[in-house]
Structure formats: structure tokens, C-alpha cells
Design an enzyme around this catalytic site. Structure first.
Site: not given
Ligand code: NAD
Ligand code: UDP
Length: 310
Positions: A144-145, A185, A188, A190, A205-206, A210, A273
Site C-alpha cells: 500500500y505505502d 480500521r 469502525s 471501536f 499500548d495505544g 492518529r 506508524p
Molecule cells: P474503500 O476501501 O472504502 O474504497 C476503495 C474502493 O475502491 C472500493 O469501492 C473498492 O471496491 C474499490 N477498488 C479497489 N480496488 C479496485 C480496482 N482494482 N478496480 C476498481 N475498483 C477498486 O476505501 P476509502 O477509505 O474510501 O479510500 C478511498 C481512497 O482514499 C483510497 O485510494 C485510499 O487509499 C485513499 N485514502 C483513504 C484514507 C482513509 O482514511 N479513508 C486515508 C488515506 C488514503
Molecule cells: N488500531 C487499534 N485497534 C483496532 C484497529 C486499529 O488499536 O481495532 C490501531 C492501529 O494499530 C493504528 C491505529 O489504530 O495504530 C489506526 O489504525 P487504522 O487501521 O485505522 O489506520 P492506519 O494504521 O492505516 O492509520
């Protein structure tokens, strides 16, 4: 009336974006493979004659005549993006190439949804756009990253080499209604755990932090970015700078849901992170944007959503 393509439009953020773009009088085409997205998220848009859905995987190329492309397709939760890591990389690399190729061919403006994850486990705090990040290239989050880092590189290269009109946003943790209950994530997890009376699972340890942005604010910022002058391409951070340790966040959710759930600790996932908070000065200056929804208000709306849907 503009014709706008939203990839990942049936996902959490994508569905809110489609809705807002339709409300603003645009024609919207949503492309989604429904991996993490759902028809429920866009059901209420289906009888809008300006809305069209195509079940399609962006790993395959496609031709649609549009004026703008928001490229959001990619699973965003660690649980989902690690489920098929190779597919995640393909979506970010091949998928982004296909969408950039489309933008080039139909001369559409292209916005790439990048992420705060490009900063990895950041050594600079808060994170500014100029920071190059601290990312493990071979870890379980790398699909992902690093995928998103390559997506940014590709976006820049299509701009430099092919003159594609581009924008890059780096989205920080975003939450709100229509997150999937099984998304994995923290927000959702919690809320769902608290409402079901299950233990709230704090990883480690929490003490890791974020900063959480409500989805309507994020969508606002994304649209403002798309509409900036041609010369401003970003990347720009979009997020809410109010930083919360995860343990405090668990206590807040427990309190707001009046839940009797216990808070328990589980192992911290690899490469999680330790801190994250956006510096949003650039967005304030260039987009005249900053989040307006307070954490408690956004959480109340999200809790209400899960109360209704669970
Ligand atoms: P999400 O998983 O709810 O939405 C992603 C959508 O993309 C889904 O509908 C999934 O079915 C579709 N998808 C995945 N792979 C696909 C493919 N190969 N072809 C067509 N469709 C595909 O996630 P989200 O939280 O709505 O995130 C949306 C975007 O924002 C993503 O690119 C994500 O990386 C970025 N983003 C989200 C967050 C966040 O906190 N929600 C943070 C950083 C970046
Ligand atoms: N996390 C947690 N309990 C959970 C889900 C996530 O403590 O049930 C923590 C996770 O380890 C991270 C933070 O909450 O430190 C945010 O996680 P999330 O997956 O929402 O996003 P990201 O790590 O991608 O920022």
C-alpha cells in the site's frame, strides 16, 4: 455540466464524493470492482439520471469520455489491502497507469488519491508535504505505502512527460458513515465493538497517535483541490490536525456509546506508524480549506450510522 469519473466510487470516500459531485450538478461515472465497496453505498444515487456505474477493475484499461478523473480505487484498510498484497500493488501501479493513460487520451484533469502512509513511520512531526518519509519497502504495509508512492511518481511523470493536468492529495485518516463494519480500521472497529458489547481491541499500548478527519471535510478538500489553478499540482495534505492517542480514542468511543465493553490490548501490527498528524498550512493557503467538523460531532454521526445499519 462536467462529466466526472470517480474510480472506487462505491467505496467509503468515493460514494460521498459521487454524491457531492452529483449535487453540484455534474454527471458522474463510478467505476468499481466492488472489492471493498458496496452497492448499498450508492443505492440512493441509482435513480439519478446523471449517475452511471460500471463494474470494472482498473487493472484493465477502459475508455470513457470524461473531463475529470478522481482516482480513488484501492482498498484502504490494512486488513483489506494485505488480503491480496500483489493485487493492491497492481491496483496502485497498473491501475494508476491505466487511469493516467485515459486522462492523457481524453485530455481529462486527473486527481490521485494518495495517503499519509507515504510518510511511513514519520521521523518528522507533524508531517509536511516536503518530508520524503520513512517507509519500509519490504514490509507487510509496503504493498500500500510503496504502491501509493509509485502512484504519485507515475502521476508526476505523466505530467512532466505527457503534460497531463494533475493534482495529488495525501489523505490522512478519514472516517464517517458508510465505512464498512468489517473494514478493520480503528474508527469502525471501536464503534462496532462498543455497540455490540464486544471488547475494544487496542493494538499495542495505544500510545500511537492518529488525527481523524470527517468525510464531508475531506470531500470538500478534494473538490477544492481539483478546482485549483492548473499550476498548482500538489501534493497537498488533507486531514484534520487534531491528534489523539489510540487509547484515548478507545475511551472516547466507549463513553460516547455508553458501552460496557472492556478495553483490551492486542499485539501491535508490524510497521504501525507511532505518530501521525498533518501539517495543513499548504491546504489552508492554496485551497482556503480546513476541516470544520469537530471530532465529537463527526463521531456522533458515525455512531448513529452504525446504530442504524448493524
Ligand atoms: P474503500 O476501501 O472504502 O474504497 C476503495 C474502493 O475502491 C472500493 O469501492 C473498492 O471496491 C474499490 N477498488 C479497489 N480496488 C479496485 C480496482 N482494482 N478496480 C476498481 N475498483 C477498486 O476505501 P476509502 O477509505 O474510501 O479510500 C478511498 C481512497 O482514499 C483510497 O485510494 C485510499 O487509499 C485513499 N485514502 C483513504 C484514507 C482513509 O482514511 N479513508 C486515508 C488515506 C488514503
Ligand atoms: N488500531 C487499534 N485497534 C483496532 C484497529 C486499529 O488499536 O481495532 C490501531 C492501529 O494499530 C493504528 C491505529 O489504530 O495504530 C489506526 O489504525 P487504522 O487501521 O485505522 O489506520 P492506519 O494504521 O492505516 O492509520
Amino acid at each position: 455540466m462536467k462529466k466526472i469519473l470517480v474510480t472506487g466510487g462505491a467505496g467509503f470516500i468515493g460514494s460521498h464524493l459521487c454524491e457531492r459531485l452529483l449535487n453540484e450538478g455534474n454527471e458522474v461515472v463510478c467505476i468499481d470492482n466492488f472489492f471493498t465497496g458496496s452497492k448499498n453505498n450508492i443505492l440512493h444515487l441509482m435513480d439519478n439520471k446523471h449517475f452511471e456505474v460500471i463494474r470494472h477493475d482498473i487493472i484493465q484499461s477502459i475508455l470513457v469520455e470524461v473531463d475529470e478523473i478522481y482516482n480513488l480505487a484501492c482498498p484502504a484498510s490494512p486488513v483489506h489491502y494485505q488480503y491480496n498484497a500483489i493485487k493492491t500493488i497492481k491496483t496502485n501501479v497498473l491501475g494508476t497507469i491505466n487511469m493516467l493513460g485515459l486522462a492523457k487520451r481524453v485530455k481529462a484533469k486527473f486527481l490521485q488519491a494518495s495517503t499519509s502512509e507515504v510518510y511511513g513511520d514519520p521521523k518528522e512531526h507533524p508531517q509536511q508535504e516536503a518530508y520524503w518519509g520513512n517507509v519500509n519497502p519490504i514490509g507487510i504495509r509496503s504493498c500500500y505505502d510503496e504502491g501509493k508512492r509509485v502512484a504519485e511518481t507515475l502521476t508526476m511523470d505523466y505530467h512532466r512527460q505527457n503534460n497531463v493536468d494533475i493534482k495529488i492529495i495525501r489523505i490522512f485518516n478519514t472516517y464517517g458513515p458508510r465505512m464498512a463494519a468489517n473494514d478493520g480500521r480503528v474508527v469502525s472497529n471501536f464503534i462496532v465493538q462498543a455497540l455490540r458489547g464486544e471488547d475494544l481491541t487496542v493494538y499495542g499500548d495505544g500510545s500511537q497517535t492518529r488525527a481523524f478527519c470527517f468525510v464531508s471535510d475531506l470531500v470538500d478538500g478534494a473538490i477544492k483541490m481539483m478546482n485549483t489553478e492548473k499550476e498548482f499540482i500538489g501534493p497537498v495534505n488533507l486531514g484534520n490536525p487534531v491528534e489523539t492517542p489510540i487509547i484515548e480514542f478507545a475511551k472516547k468511543i466507549k463513553e460516547m456509546t455508553n458501552s460496557n465493553s472492556k478495553i483490551v490490548h492486542k499485539p501491535l501490527p508490524q510497521d504501525d506508524p507511532t505518530q501521525r498528524k498533518p501539517d495543513i498550512s499548504l491546504a489552508q493557503q492554496k485551497l482556503n480549506w480546513q476541516p470544520s467538523v469537530k471530532l465529537d460531532d463527526g463521531l456522533r454521526k458515525t455512531i448513529e450510522y452504525f446504530e442504524k445499519t448493524l
